[in-house]
Scaffold this motif. Structure first.
Motif, mmCIF file in Angstrom:
data_model
loop_
_atom_site.group_PDB
_atom_site.id
_atom_site.type_symbol
_atom_site.label_atom_id
_atom_site.label_comp_id
_atom_site.label_asym_id
_atom_site.label_seq_id
_atom_site.Cartn_x
_atom_site.Cartn_y
_atom_site.Cartn_z
ATOM 1 N N TRP A 88 4.127 9.882 -7.016
ATOM 2 C CA TRP A 88 4.966 9.945 -8.453
ATOM 3 C C TRP A 88 4.528 10.799 -9.623
ATOM 4 O O TRP A 88 5.059 10.876 -10.025
ATOM 5 N N LEU A 89 3.790 9.768 -10.221
ATOM 6 C CA LEU A 89 3.002 9.381 -11.780
ATOM 7 C C LEU A 89 2.081 10.716 -11.215
ATOM 8 O O LEU A 89 1.900 11.758 -12.166
ATOM 9 N N ALA A 90 1.332 12.128 -10.393
ATOM 10 C CA ALA A 90 1.084 12.822 -10.145
ATOM 11 C C ALA A 90 1.816 14.214 -10.218
ATOM 12 O O ALA A 90 1.352 14.917 -10.765
ATOM 13 N N ASP A 91 3.454 14.063 -10.118
ATOM 14 C CA ASP A 91 4.874 15.120 -10.477
ATOM 15 C C ASP A 91 4.958 14.867 -11.813
ATOM 16 O O ASP A 91 5.710 15.258 -12.249
ATOM 17 N N ILE A 92 4.512 14.105 -12.487
ATOM 18 C CA ILE A 92 5.091 13.867 -13.950
ATOM 19 C C ILE A 92 3.950 14.695 -14.262
ATOM 20 O O ILE A 92 2.878 14.764 -15.085
ATOM 21 N N ASN A 93 4.914 15.708 -15.609
ATOM 22 C CA ASN A 93 4.127 16.529 -16.693
ATOM 23 C C ASN A 93 4.555 16.250 -18.402
ATOM 24 O O ASN A 93 4.620 17.223 -18.947
ATOM 25 N N GLU A 94 5.213 14.899 -18.535
ATOM 26 C CA GLU A 94 5.499 14.635 -19.832
ATOM 27 C C GLU A 94 4.928 13.481 -20.498
ATOM 28 O O GLU A 94 4.572 12.479 -20.052
ATOM 29 N N PRO A 95 4.017 14.063 -21.727
ATOM 30 C CA PRO A 95 2.582 13.613 -21.944
ATOM 31 C C PRO A 95 3.093 12.073 -23.018
ATOM 32 O O PRO A 95 2.959 11.327 -22.610
ATOM 33 N N SER A 96 4.611 12.570 -23.395
ATOM 34 C CA SER A 96 5.128 10.685 -24.188
ATOM 35 C C SER A 96 4.971 9.579 -23.101
ATOM 36 O O SER A 96 4.206 8.271 -23.034
ATOM 37 N N GLN A 134 1.011 -1.513 0.136
ATOM 38 C CA GLN A 134 -0.326 -0.005 0.133
ATOM 39 C C GLN A 134 1.003 0.844 -0.221
ATOM 40 O O GLN A 134 0.409 2.098 -0.956
ATOM 41 N N ALA A 135 1.159 0.975 0.242
ATOM 42 C CA ALA A 135 2.767 2.486 0.849
ATOM 43 C C ALA A 135 3.502 2.604 -0.616
ATOM 44 O O ALA A 135 3.402 3.529 -0.545
ATOM 45 N N GLU A 136 4.215 1.227 -1.314
ATOM 46 C CA GLU A 136 4.334 1.629 -2.224
ATOM 47 C C GLU A 136 3.326 2.053 -3.685
ATOM 48 O O GLU A 136 3.846 3.014 -4.464
ATOM 49 N N LYS A 137 2.098 1.937 -3.444
ATOM 50 C CA LYS A 137 1.523 2.306 -4.620
ATOM 51 C C LYS A 137 1.184 3.516 -3.960
ATOM 52 O O LYS A 137 1.367 4.574 -5.063
ATOM 53 N N LEU A 138 0.637 4.575 -2.886
ATOM 54 C CA LEU A 138 1.411 5.201 -2.364
ATOM 55 C C LEU A 138 2.116 6.639 -2.989
ATOM 56 O O LEU A 138 2.050 7.518 -3.687
ATOM 57 N N ASP A 139 3.423 5.642 -3.121
ATOM 58 C CA ASP A 139 4.535 6.260 -3.525
ATOM 59 C C ASP A 139 4.330 6.695 -4.494
ATOM 60 O O ASP A 139 5.034 7.837 -5.789
ATOM 61 N N LEU A 140 4.028 5.360 -6.092
ATOM 62 C CA LEU A 140 4.360 5.335 -7.403
ATOM 63 C C LEU A 140 2.930 6.579 -7.263
ATOM 64 O O LEU A 140 3.173 7.412 -9.034
ATOM 65 N N ILE A 141 1.656 6.724 -6.878
ATOM 66 C CA ILE A 141 0.714 7.698 -6.963
ATOM 67 C C ILE A 141 1.492 9.315 -7.308
ATOM 68 O O ILE A 141 0.932 9.566 -7.825
#
Length: 77
Positions: free
Chosen positions: A13-21, A4-11
């Motif tokens: 991280w993903l929320a901070d990605i700004n590269e459309p590709s 669960q902590a790993e998933k939250l960490d991924l979320i």
């Protein structure tokens, strides 16, 4: 770290990605994960798998040990 902590960490991280590709690649991965492999194989492959399962159900199998002994010479050393 638990899953669960790993998933939250991924979320986060993903929320901070700004590269459309990168986002498009994640979307493609998500779509691929929703597809059942059975729907992706040919009719011939499905038929072979079903025949193998039917043979196993009928007891038409060779024990693993017997197969390993028969093909020992091709096994890596």
């Amino acid at each position: 770290m638990d899953i669960q902590a790993e998933k939250l960490d991924l979320i986060k991280w993903l929320a901070d990605i700004n590269e459309p590709s990168v986002i498009k690649r994640f979307i493609a991965l998500k779509k691929r994960e929703q597809t059942d492999w059975w729907d992706q194989i040919s009719l011939e492959e499905k038929t072979e798998i079903e025949e193998g399962l039917a043979q196993a159900d009928r007891g038409e199998v060779i024990p693993h040990e017997e197969v390993m002994a028969k093909y020992q010479k091709w096994r890596s050393k």
